[in-house]
Design an enzyme around this catalytic site. Structure first.
Site, short mmCIF file in Angstrom:
data_model
loop_
_atom_site.label_atom_id
_atom_site.label_comp_id
_atom_site.label_asym_id
_atom_site.label_seq_id
_atom_site.Cartn_x
_atom_site.Cartn_y
_atom_site.Cartn_z
N GLU A 141 -0.56 4.83 -0.57
CA GLU A 141 -1.34 6.05 -0.85
C GLU A 141 -0.46 7.27 -0.68
O GLU A 141 0.32 7.36 0.27
CB GLU A 141 -2.55 6.12 0.08
CG GLU A 141 -3.65 5.15 -0.33
CD GLU A 141 -4.83 5.16 0.63
OE1 GLU A 141 -4.75 5.84 1.67
OE2 GLU A 141 -5.83 4.48 0.33
N TYR B 24 0.84 -1.20 0.00
CA TYR B 24 0.00 0.00 0.00
C TYR B 24 0.87 1.24 0.00
O TYR B 24 1.85 1.30 0.74
CB TYR B 24 -0.91 0.03 1.24
CG TYR B 24 -2.36 -0.07 0.84
CD1 TYR B 24 -2.95 0.98 0.12
CD2 TYR B 24 -3.12 -1.18 1.14
CE1 TYR B 24 -4.28 0.88 -0.28
CE2 TYR B 24 -4.44 -1.28 0.74
CZ TYR B 24 -5.02 -0.23 0.02
OH TYR B 24 -6.32 -0.33 -0.39
N ARG C 128 -0.74 -3.00 -18.30
CA ARG C 128 -2.00 -2.27 -18.37
C ARG C 128 -1.93 -1.11 -17.41
O ARG C 128 -1.56 -1.28 -16.26
CB ARG C 128 -3.17 -3.16 -17.92
CG ARG C 128 -3.35 -4.43 -18.66
CD ARG C 128 -4.78 -4.92 -18.55
NE ARG C 128 -5.59 -4.14 -19.44
CZ ARG C 128 -5.57 -4.28 -20.76
NH1 ARG C 128 -4.80 -5.18 -21.33
NH2 ARG C 128 -6.33 -3.52 -21.53
N ASP D 150 -5.42 12.84 -25.77
CA ASP D 150 -5.40 11.46 -25.29
C ASP D 150 -4.66 10.62 -26.32
O ASP D 150 -5.19 10.33 -27.40
CB ASP D 150 -6.86 11.00 -25.12
CG ASP D 150 -6.97 9.56 -24.65
OD1 ASP D 150 -5.98 8.81 -24.74
OD2 ASP D 150 -8.07 9.19 -24.20
N LYS E 143 -0.74 -0.15 -24.94
CA LYS E 143 -1.05 -0.31 -26.37
C LYS E 143 0.26 -0.27 -27.15
O LYS E 143 1.10 -1.12 -26.94
CB LYS E 143 -2.09 0.74 -26.78
CG LYS E 143 -3.42 0.53 -26.02
CD LYS E 143 -4.51 1.52 -26.37
CE LYS E 143 -5.76 1.25 -25.52
NZ LYS E 143 -6.81 2.26 -25.74
N THR F 51 -2.56 5.47 -22.23
CA THR F 51 -2.43 4.16 -21.60
C THR F 51 -0.96 3.77 -21.75
O THR F 51 -0.21 4.41 -22.50
CB THR F 51 -3.27 3.08 -22.31
OG1 THR F 51 -2.80 2.98 -23.66
CG2 THR F 51 -4.75 3.43 -22.31
#
Ligand SMILES: *Cc1c(COP(=O)(O)O)cnc(C)c1O
Length: 427
Positions: free
Chosen positions: A65, A63, A244, A209, A238, A235
């Protein structure tokens, strides 16, 4: 060590095959499919072993954050190192002033920018989905369509190229706060400077984008919006060939707000295994090898488009400047839905896609979207593209003849063997 501890240790070390034969089987079959079929899905690629092994590393357990050096959790020294490397490499790769590498996906990256740049109820001007736009650019079923007032622009009916005049007219008319450019099925380059100029005329901001062409942008083979616009999203899975995930690049003046809107605004704990894998992907993309890879992706797409056109297929916009080739199968009396199914029978994986002004609905369509990023990763070049075009032509021309598809499936299998990928994972 107690008995329980040692049992836990043993249980932790059991293989996937032992723990969960069903999921192991699904993964095995997916691996085999990726190895033996031709992946022409424009949004897919094969990530390297270095990227994949980082995705499955113990960073998944952590974790974190917050951001490097200012976390809400202890023990973040090593994930801080990974995220800092990812940020620095992303900035170098795209020549950006600031990078946020935490978005879980491209859509989350867009969410981070919307939250930063505009308020609910504000107007955004985005590309129409049937003309190549993305769900997250204002589709009514997406959060973007719920939160914002959406106006769209499209391509010119004759040229099938982005209609900047229409964009300017709509901008004047509707006074959007944000203009969104970038698409999922638009094969051509985008004039980001021109879009920024349109936005300047009405005091709007621009979000570019580049989810699809990011790898080509990184290689310097597609226009880089970072030079022109305030916000760039992408992203990483691709053409960039990473894990991902999503990415926001922006001007320094927006850095603080973007970081706050991605976390805690849009997300909770970052996926540190994927952020580490993004760092690996950016490192790979900074190499000379990646530049030649991207050049081959482009050369392959141009050859695929040429070879299909030569066999009588209509290519939307008449060609391509990217990894995408959009084929209009409607003019031959076919549908994208049938084409997709027939090609799959022949071992060629592609997807149906709407074409501009498509008379068919989204689940039928008149188009097939092809992409060359994955096959170029396998090492395939122009001669293989010509071969693939021929297979596609025969499949479509025969109306998906079962015998023919089976025969081509066998040939595809042979060619895939000569361009192996992940085969070792099947052992
Ligand atoms: C693929 C894509 C995205 C988002 O991707 P996800 O990671 O699936 O959310 C966003 N914008 C465009 C233009 C895309 O093509």
């Amino acid at each position: 060590m107690s008995i329980n501890d040692s049992l836990a240790g043993e249980a932790m070390a059991r293989s996937l095959a032992e723990v969960d034969p069903e999921i192991h089987g699904a993964v095995h079959q997916e691996t085999e499919k990726q190895a033996t079929k031709l992946v022409l899905i424009a949004s897919e690629n094969y990530a390297s072993e270095a990227v994949l092994s980082t995705c499955s590393s113990v960073m998944s357990n952590k974790y974190a954050e917050g951001y490097p050096g200012r976390r809400y959790y202890g023990g973040c020294e090593f994930v801080d190192e990974a995220e800092t490397l990812a940020i620095e490499r992303a900035k170098e790769l795209f020549g950006a002033e600031h990078a946020n590498v935490q978005p879980h996906s491209g859509t989350q990256a867009n969410m981070g920018v919307y939250f930063s740049a505009i308020e609910p109820g504000d107007t955004i001007l985005g590309m129409e989905l049937p003309h190549g736009g993305h769900l997250s650019h204002g589709h009514k079923l997406n959060f973007s369509g719920h939160l914002y007032n959406v106006v769209s622009y499209g391509v010119n009916r004759d040229t099938e190229l982005l209609d900047y005049d229409e964009m300017a007219t709509k901008a004047e008319q509707h006074q959007p706060k944000l203009i969104v450019v970038g698409a999922s099925a638009y094969p051509r380059t985008i004039d980001f400077a021109r879009v920024q100029a349109i936005a300047d005329g009405i005091g709007a901001k621009v979000m570019a984008d580049i989810a699809h062409p990011a790898g080509l942008v990184a290689a310097g083979l597609f226009p880089n919006p970072c030079e022109h616009v305030d916000y760039v999203t992408s992203t990483t899975h691709k053409t960039l060939r990473g894990p991902r995930g999503g990415l926001v690049l922006c001007k320094e003046e927006h850095a603080k707000v973007v970081d706050r809107k991605v976390f805690p605004g849009a997300q909770g704990g970052p996926f540190m295994h994927l952020i580490a894998a993004k760092a690996v992907c950016f490192q790979e993309a900074l190499s000379a090898g990646f530049r030649s890879y991207a050049a081959q992706v482009l050369a392959n797409a141009k050859e695929l488009a040429r070879a299909l056109a030569e066999r009588g297929h209509r290519i939307v916009s008449g060609g391509t400047d990217s990894h995408i080739v959009l084929v209009d199968v409607g003019t031959a009396g076919l549908t994208g839905k049938d084409g997709e199914a027939w090609l799959n029978d022949a071992g060629i994986v592609a997807n149906k896609n709407t074409i501009p002004f498509d008379p068919n609905p989204p689940l039928i369509t008149s188009g097939l979207r092809l992409g060359t990023a994955a096959v170029a990763t396998r090492g395939m070049k122009e001669p293989q593209m010509d071969q693939i075009a021929n297979w596609i032509h025969m499949v479509l021309d025969s109306g998906g003849d079962k015998q023919l598809c089976a025969a081509i499936r066998a040939e595809v299998d042979e060619v895939c063997k000569s361009f192996p990928i992940y085969d070792w994972r099947l052992n």
